[in-house]
Design an enzyme around this catalytic site. Structure first.
Site, short mmCIF file in Angstrom:
data_model
loop_
_atom_site.label_atom_id
_atom_site.label_comp_id
_atom_site.label_asym_id
_atom_site.label_seq_id
_atom_site.Cartn_x
_atom_site.Cartn_y
_atom_site.Cartn_z
N GLY A 36 -15.48 69.25 68.43
CA GLY A 36 -15.06 70.56 67.91
C GLY A 36 -13.80 70.66 68.23
CB SER A 75 -22.73 60.90 62.37
OG SER A 75 -21.85 60.20 63.14
CE1 TYR A 138 -27.43 63.11 64.02
CE2 TYR A 138 -27.86 62.22 61.67
CZ TYR A 138 -27.49 63.18 62.62
OH TYR A 138 -27.21 64.31 61.69
NE ARG A 207 -25.02 58.01 51.69
CZ ARG A 207 -25.39 57.11 51.16
NH1 ARG A 207 -26.19 56.94 49.99
NH2 ARG A 207 -25.39 55.97 51.87
N1 LIG Z 1 -22.36 67.07 58.47
C1 LIG Z 1 -23.48 66.59 58.09
O1 LIG Z 1 -23.28 66.13 56.81
C2 LIG Z 1 -24.88 66.88 58.61
C3 LIG Z 1 -25.91 66.44 58.00
C4 LIG Z 1 -26.99 66.31 58.67
C5 LIG Z 1 -27.25 66.99 59.94
N2 LIG Z 1 -26.03 67.47 60.82
C6 LIG Z 1 -26.33 67.98 62.04
O2 LIG Z 1 -25.72 69.24 61.97
C7 LIG Z 1 -25.06 69.66 63.05
C8 LIG Z 1 -23.62 69.98 63.15
O3 LIG Z 1 -23.03 68.96 62.47
P1 LIG Z 1 -21.26 68.81 62.20
O4 LIG Z 1 -21.24 68.01 60.85
O5 LIG Z 1 -21.02 70.31 62.08
O6 LIG Z 1 -20.99 67.94 63.55
P2 LIG Z 1 -19.83 68.53 64.54
O7 LIG Z 1 -19.92 67.27 65.55
O8 LIG Z 1 -18.36 68.74 63.90
O9 LIG Z 1 -20.58 69.62 65.15
C9 LIG Z 1 -21.29 69.55 66.36
C10 LIG Z 1 -20.46 70.28 67.54
O10 LIG Z 1 -21.29 70.06 68.92
C11 LIG Z 1 -20.32 70.18 69.74
N3 LIG Z 1 -20.92 69.64 70.93
C12 LIG Z 1 -21.81 68.29 71.04
N4 LIG Z 1 -22.59 68.33 72.01
C13 LIG Z 1 -22.47 69.49 72.75
C14 LIG Z 1 -22.94 70.30 73.92
N5 LIG Z 1 -23.89 69.28 74.64
N6 LIG Z 1 -22.82 71.33 74.16
C15 LIG Z 1 -21.96 72.12 73.22
N7 LIG Z 1 -21.20 71.74 72.18
C16 LIG Z 1 -21.56 70.38 71.86
C17 LIG Z 1 -19.20 68.91 69.25
O11 LIG Z 1 -18.18 69.61 70.11
C18 LIG Z 1 -19.07 69.75 67.90
O12 LIG Z 1 -18.17 70.71 67.77
C19 LIG Z 1 -25.33 68.35 64.10
O13 LIG Z 1 -26.28 68.63 64.93
C20 LIG Z 1 -25.52 67.33 62.93
O14 LIG Z 1 -26.31 66.13 63.61
C21 LIG Z 1 -24.86 67.11 59.88
#
Ligand SMILES: NC(=O)c1ccc[n+]([C@@H]2O[C@H](COP(=O)([O-])OP(=O)(O)OC[C@H]3O[C@@H](n4cnc5c(N)ncnc54)[C@H](O)[C@@H]3O)[C@@H](O)[C@H]2O)c1
Length: 320
Positions: A36, A75, A138, A207
């Site tokens: 992030g 991911s 994942y 998608r």
């Molecule tokens: N973007 C997509 O298309 C999508 C699809 C399905 C599911 N998801 C899920 O949605 C959630 C958010 O995804 P995103 O796309 O915003 O990804 P992202 O990687 O931008 O967001 C995840 C955030 O969590 C933070 N993080 C990781 N481990 C951490 C920890 N232990 N403590 C605190 N912060 C932590 C990272 O720094 C990051 O900012 C995730 O769980 C992802 O698996 C996303």
């Protein structure tokens, strides 16, 4: 005002949740900045740099009514090579720690991210009642979230733990995800830099591209509902699959800079998802969700707001 903790709050989806809901809720974003970026958050949002795997970091947040758990290894390619053990540890440990913390602190509801990756190449449309067999690590972690939620909710039925299988999410604030970002963003960034976006195969794969604002809508409806949902799981998507060729066509029109996509043989030999579109009738009926952002509008917005300076690392030619 309801108090909401968003883990992963400086990430792509988390920051959009915080920015959109900052006047509706008292939001606190917790993020370890693994992927992030604090710059994703509007400056007046309360941010705590902390790890969702650590109780002592969660304790810094103070009392909240709701938790939106989005932190985790976000991911499938992040689980490759050296990322495998770290990916499992981070995703599972953060989820269980957050559930423990939430149940000890009287949180009313936890809303969390599962994933459409669970469905693999199931028949379309993808519906929550289908059997799922995760085809990558994942997706296994997200299936574990769903199983753990069901166990937790049996022991602690007062706290709903609601999962969302997001389809393919795109929108603003994805730059920090770099090579792990959605294809819409990656293709956009390539074209803005005068590079040919790389398509695996013939581009007919589909998608269910879902704008992040609609994902935020679904999560917010889950917080707001008075219905007891236990440990239920919902799809969030648009109900429509769009091919990569259609995305490229829209981007070529928007950029009009003569850059054409490059088609290469698909290097992903196993588990590549050919098609994706969600059945969204459950979330429509139970939560009153309706997708609001048309793909052409979302893409236009994406092109107009390109911030190449914020990208950590990227190329659309990576395994996906
Ligand atoms: N973007 C997509 O298309 C999508 C699809 C399905 C599911 N998801 C899920 O949605 C959630 C958010 O995804 P995103 O796309 O915003 O990804 P992202 O990687 O931008 O967001 C995840 C955030 O969590 C933070 N993080 C990781 N481990 C951490 C920890 N232990 N403590 C605190 N912060 C932590 C990272 O720094 C990051 O900012 C995730 O769980 C992802 O698996 C996303």
């Amino acid at each position: 005002m309801k108090k909401v903790l968003i883990t992963g709050g400086a990430g792509f989806i988390g920051s959009n949740f915080c920015n959109i809901n900052k006047d509706k809720y008292e939001v606190t974003a917790l993020d370890n900045l693994f992927l992030g970026d604090e710059k994703n958050l509007d400056p007046d949002i309360k941010f705590i740099k902390g790890d969702a795997c650590k109780m002592e970091d969660l304790d810094k947040v103070g009392p909240v009514d709701y938790v939106v758990h989005l932190a985790g290894t976000s991911s499938a390619p992040m689980f490759m090579g050296d990322g495998l053990i770290k990916g499992y540890m981070n995703s599972i440990e953060s989820f269980i720690t957050v559930l423990e913390w939430a149940s000890k602190n009287g949180v009313k509801k936890v809303v969390y991210a599962s994933t459409s990756s669970l469905y693999g190449n199931n028949p379309l449309p993808l519906v929550e009642t289908q059997e799922v067999t995760p085809i990558n690590h994942y997706a296994v972690t997200k299936r574990m979230y769903e199983y753990s939620s069901a166990c937790y909710n049996k022991v602690n039925p007062d706290m709903d733990i609601i999962g969302f299988r997001f389809m393919s999410v795109y929108g603003p604030n994805e730059e920090a995800k770099g090579q792990f970002a959605n294809l819409v963003s990656q293709f956009c960034w390539d074209m803005a830099r005068g590079l040919a976006p790389v398509i695996y195969g013939d581009g007919s794969q589909t998608r269910d591209f879902t704008n992040v604002r609609d994902v935020v809508q679904g999560l917010t409806l889950a917080i707001e509902t008075d219905k007891k949902l236990g440990a239920d799981v919902f799809n969030i998507g648009t109900g429509r699959g769009t091919s990569l060729n259609e995305i490229i066509e829209a981007l070529e029109k928007a950029f009009n800079n003569g850059i054409k996509a490059k088609y290469i043989e698909n290097p992903v030999k196993e588990g590549y998802v050919r098609g994706q579109n969600a059945d969204i009738s459950k979330i429509q009926e139970v939560l009153g969700y309706e997708p609001t952002v048309k793909l052409e509008d979302g893409i236009k917005e994406q092109v107009e707001n390109i911030r190449l300076d914020r990208i950590r690392q990227t190329s659309s030619d990576n395994l996906r």
